[in-house]
Design an enzyme around this catalytic site. Structure first.
Site, PDB file in Angstrom:
ATOM      1  N   HIS A   1      -2.415  -2.950  -6.504  1.00  0.00           N
ATOM      2  CA  HIS A   1      -2.895  -2.545  -5.185  1.00  0.00           C
ATOM      3  C   HIS A   1      -4.413  -2.697  -5.092  1.00  0.00           C
ATOM      4  O   HIS A   1      -5.159  -1.856  -5.573  1.00  0.00           O
ATOM      5  CB  HIS A   1      -2.459  -1.083  -4.937  1.00  0.00           C
TER       6      HIS A   1
ATOM      7  N   SER B   1       0.821  -1.209   0.000  1.00  0.00           N
ATOM      8  CA  SER B   1       0.000   0.000   0.000  1.00  0.00           C
ATOM      9  C   SER B   1       0.851   1.255   0.000  1.00  0.00           C
ATOM     10  O   SER B   1       0.324   2.346  -0.149  1.00  0.00           O
ATOM     11  CB  SER B   1      -0.980   0.003   1.175  1.00  0.00           C
TER      12      SER B   1
ATOM     13  N   ASN C   1      -3.439   6.401  -1.283  1.00  0.00           N
ATOM     14  CA  ASN C   1      -3.063   6.765   0.084  1.00  0.00           C
ATOM     15  C   ASN C   1      -2.476   8.162   0.206  1.00  0.00           C
ATOM     16  O   ASN C   1      -2.485   8.744   1.281  1.00  0.00           O
ATOM     17  CB  ASN C   1      -2.111   5.710   0.658  1.00  0.00           C
TER      18      ASN C   1
ATOM     19  N   GLU D   1      -5.405  -0.294  -8.089  1.00  0.00           N
ATOM     20  CA  GLU D   1      -4.455   0.740  -8.499  1.00  0.00           C
ATOM     21  C   GLU D   1      -3.245  -0.012  -9.071  1.00  0.00           C
ATOM     22  O   GLU D   1      -2.626  -0.809  -8.372  1.00  0.00           O
ATOM     23  CB  GLU D   1      -4.066   1.537  -7.240  1.00  0.00           C
TER      24      GLU D   1
HETATM   25  P1  NAI Z   1      -1.891  -9.435   7.299  1.00  0.00           P
HETATM   26  O1  NAI Z   1      -1.021  -9.196   8.472  1.00  0.00           O
HETATM   27  O2  NAI Z   1      -3.353  -9.671   7.496  1.00  0.00           O
HETATM   28  O3  NAI Z   1      -1.310 -10.682   6.430  1.00  0.00           O
HETATM   29  C1  NAI Z   1       0.032 -10.845   6.107  1.00  0.00           C
HETATM   30  C2  NAI Z   1       0.307 -12.333   5.943  1.00  0.00           C
HETATM   31  O4  NAI Z   1       1.617 -12.497   5.385  1.00  0.00           O
HETATM   32  C3  NAI Z   1       0.295 -13.124   7.260  1.00  0.00           C
HETATM   33  O5  NAI Z   1      -0.605 -14.220   7.141  1.00  0.00           O
HETATM   34  C4  NAI Z   1       1.747 -13.612   7.403  1.00  0.00           C
HETATM   35  O6  NAI Z   1       1.843 -14.906   8.006  1.00  0.00           O
HETATM   36  C5  NAI Z   1       2.195 -13.650   5.952  1.00  0.00           C
HETATM   37  N1  NAI Z   1       3.644 -13.594   5.763  1.00  0.00           N
HETATM   38  C6  NAI Z   1       4.565 -12.847   6.413  1.00  0.00           C
HETATM   39  N2  NAI Z   1       5.808 -13.070   5.903  1.00  0.00           N
HETATM   40  C7  NAI Z   1       5.661 -13.972   4.905  1.00  0.00           C
HETATM   41  C8  NAI Z   1       6.555 -14.604   3.992  1.00  0.00           C
HETATM   42  N3  NAI Z   1       7.858 -14.344   4.022  1.00  0.00           N
HETATM   43  N4  NAI Z   1       6.066 -15.496   3.104  1.00  0.00           N
HETATM   44  C9  NAI Z   1       4.735 -15.781   3.064  1.00  0.00           C
HETATM   45  N5  NAI Z   1       3.834 -15.215   3.900  1.00  0.00           N
HETATM   46  C10 NAI Z   1       4.289 -14.318   4.809  1.00  0.00           C
HETATM   47  O7  NAI Z   1      -1.654  -8.159   6.323  1.00  0.00           O
HETATM   48  P2  NAI Z   1      -2.636  -7.528   5.233  1.00  0.00           P
HETATM   49  O8  NAI Z   1      -3.480  -6.457   5.864  1.00  0.00           O
HETATM   50  O9  NAI Z   1      -3.259  -8.628   4.459  1.00  0.00           O
HETATM   51  O10 NAI Z   1      -1.584  -6.748   4.307  1.00  0.00           O
HETATM   52  C11 NAI Z   1      -0.776  -7.426   3.367  1.00  0.00           C
HETATM   53  C12 NAI Z   1      -0.253  -6.416   2.358  1.00  0.00           C
HETATM   54  O11 NAI Z   1      -1.343  -5.750   1.726  1.00  0.00           O
HETATM   55  C13 NAI Z   1       0.621  -5.303   2.944  1.00  0.00           C
HETATM   56  O12 NAI Z   1       1.634  -4.977   2.045  1.00  0.00           O
HETATM   57  C14 NAI Z   1      -0.366  -4.145   3.099  1.00  0.00           C
HETATM   58  O13 NAI Z   1       0.254  -2.871   3.091  1.00  0.00           O
HETATM   59  C15 NAI Z   1      -1.207  -4.331   1.854  1.00  0.00           C
HETATM   60  N6  NAI Z   1      -2.543  -3.726   1.897  1.00  0.00           N
HETATM   61  C16 NAI Z   1      -3.297  -3.752   3.047  1.00  0.00           C
HETATM   62  C17 NAI Z   1      -4.568  -3.185   3.077  1.00  0.00           C
HETATM   63  C18 NAI Z   1      -5.395  -3.218   4.326  1.00  0.00           C
HETATM   64  O14 NAI Z   1      -6.439  -2.512   4.399  1.00  0.00           O
HETATM   65  N7  NAI Z   1      -5.049  -4.003   5.328  1.00  0.00           N
HETATM   66  C19 NAI Z   1      -5.144  -2.516   1.890  1.00  0.00           C
HETATM   67  C20 NAI Z   1      -4.294  -2.622   0.703  1.00  0.00           C
HETATM   68  C21 NAI Z   1      -3.039  -3.177   0.733  1.00  0.00           C
END
Ligand code: NAI
Length: 284
Positions: A140, A119, A190, A152
């Protein structure tokens, strides 16, 4: 070439949603995470989302089964060896992302496109960790992924037109709308949204109004479906602070200074919905 086999890395909030929309559009999807527990939770979330759609008669029970049949899970990145497109959605941390991209560059075939759902982190820097920066791009998705129509699409400095076109078409195949943007801090979404949320926090910090009043003004006065503080709690206050830091550092402009109240809440562990307390209190 349009991708057919996809790997989604990270089975959290975003990754599970991304895997679901690809599977619903008939792509073969491998969902990857370092944690078995996260994979189980991811599949459980997808199952629940699909059951809700069956209940609302948007899809049939048979549709649900065929979507789930499009999905497999794995903890090994090597399984990306036959994938045409990889979408990374691991934690928002540059070291973790570049490590994943370096490994993907080794295990995937030459034609594979590597996309990041970051993001705020620079796509150009993520791409530089690979030997194929022209095939690295930002994809994104918005939260919740199955509901929000926008993707995006972020072009890094070296992203090729061919890669961009493939991702543009793929996004349309998911019945979502791609919008092309260039790689600058916060992209467009953002860069516009977060300063508004930060300013809303400043109005609370300075005692101009309560969180309820700020949200009410923006909902009733500006027709926003959700007030900025409710939205901040939904996104996660740690994520909001992280993005403000990226904008502040990236542009070096004091207009992006994170509000001290936002920092204080994050330090207190009041991260919004996910911890049960942010600008509002939640019964988790
Ligand atoms: P989250 O914390 O819910 O999920 C992240 C997952 O990645 C976890 O299940 C973790 O175990 C896994 N993980 C960590 N290291 C890893 C690796 N080396 N290999 C495989 N899996 C691994 O996070 P979320 O909210 O899903 O965010 C993920 C991405 O999406 C981030 O880059 C965030 O900035 C982006 N994003 C988030 C939004 C939101 O509203 N939460 C909106 C748009 C983008």
């Amino acid at each position: 070439m349009q991708p057919n086999k996809i790997m989604v890395i990270g089975a959290g909030q975003m990754g599970a949603g991304i895997a679901q929309v690809f599977a619903q559009s008939n792509f073969q999807v491998k969902l990857n995470d370092i944690s078995e527990d996260a994979l189980n939770k991811g599949i459980e979330t997808i199952d629940k989302n699909l059951s809700r759609s069956v209940k609302k008669e948007r899809i049939t029970e048979q549709d649900k089964t065929s979507v789930l049949n499009q999905l497999t899970t794995t903890t090994s990145l090597k399984d990306a060896g036959d994938c045409d497109l990889v979408v990374e959605a691991v934690v928002e941390n540059m070291d973790v992302k570049t490590k994943v991209f370096r490994e993907l560059d080794e295990v995937t075939p030459e034609h594979t496109i590597l996309a990041s759902n970051t993001s705020s982190l620079p796509i150009t820097e993520i791409a530089a960790a690979t030997n194929r920066p022209e095939q690295v791009i930002g994809m994104h998705f918005m939260n919740p992924v199955p509901v929000m129509p926008l993707v995006e699409v972020i072009r890094g400095l070296a992203t090729s037109d061919e890669t961009y076109q493939t991702i543009d078409q793929t996004t349309k195949a998911l019945s979502k709308t791609p919008v092309e943007v260039n790689d600058y801090p916060g992209f467009v979404s953002n860069r516009v949204l977060m300063p508004m949320i930060n300013e809303a926090i400043f109005t609370v910090y300075e005692g101009v109004a309560t969180p309820e009043s700020v949200d009410e003004v923006m909902k009733l006065g500006m027709n926003h479906p959700m007030g900025p503080l409710t939205l901040a709690d939904f996104i996660g206050l740690d994520t909001c602070l992280y993005i403000m830091e990226v904008l502040y550092e990236g542009f070096g402009d004091s207009k992006y200074r994170p509000c001290p109240l936002l920092r204080k809440y994050v330090k207190a562990g009041w991260l919004g919905r996910k911890t049960g307390r942010g600008f509002y209190v939640y019964d988790n």
